[in-house]
Write a protein that holds these residues in place. Structure first.
Motif: not given
Length: 167
Positions: A105, A107, A161-162, A164
């Motif tokens: 993940v 940030q 949203t995110q 990786r």
């Protein structure tokens, strides 16, 4: 019997339309989205971005195809899978949901060129692309095929949203 067949066809169509990498809407194309122009990350010397950009250039404009993983057509995760295999020699999971369950993940303020970015479409994370630096990402969209877009563009703004990292 005809009604049953018709219902199966309708159900299959709805499943395909709602599943996978939904990226309908208007895409903002940057002026740098011209043949031979590299995004800022590649120009600045990111080796990873340069290798991924070369794969992008090879497949730019390839049409969207649900489940596609080749020059005949890509879905979003199929393009990411191919870009990582051909550009970086890395094997990634096949689907967006598998990618979401893998990797490190990242940030929001630490996203780097080559990170996989995920977008929420119609209430769930179902579209992904590869961040290239600045505000650019490369991806296979349903409306434009393999393309590059601005994360801050009209359609994508607020949907990230995110991210990786797959090192």
């Amino acid at each position: 019997m005809f009604d049953s067949f018709r219902h199966i066809i309708i159900l299959a169509f709805i499943t395909l339309a709602l599943g996978g990498c939904a990226s309908t809407g208007h895409l903002q194309q940057a002026r740098s989205d011209q043949p031979g122009h590299l995004p800022p990350a590649a120009i600045e010397g990111s080796e990873k971005a340069q290798k991924l950009w070369q794969v992008f250039e090879r497949y730019r404009g390839t049409p969207y195809e649900y489940g596609g993983t080749s020059a005949d057509g890509f879905d979003c995760s199929g393009f990411i899978l191919t870009a990582y295999q051909e550009g970086l020699g890395k094997q990634l999971p096949r689907t967006t949901s598998q990618m979401l369950a893998s990797g490190e993940v990242v940030q929001p303020g630490q996203i780097e060129p080559g990170d996989v970015v995920f977008f929420r479409i119609e209430g769930k994370e179902q579209h992904a692309g590869i961040y290239m630096g600045g505000d650019r990402f490369i991806h296979a969209s349903t409306s434009a095929g393999v393309t590059q877009s601005s994360i801050r563009g009209y359609y994508w703004s607020g949907r990230l949203t995110q991210a990786r990292r797959f090192d």
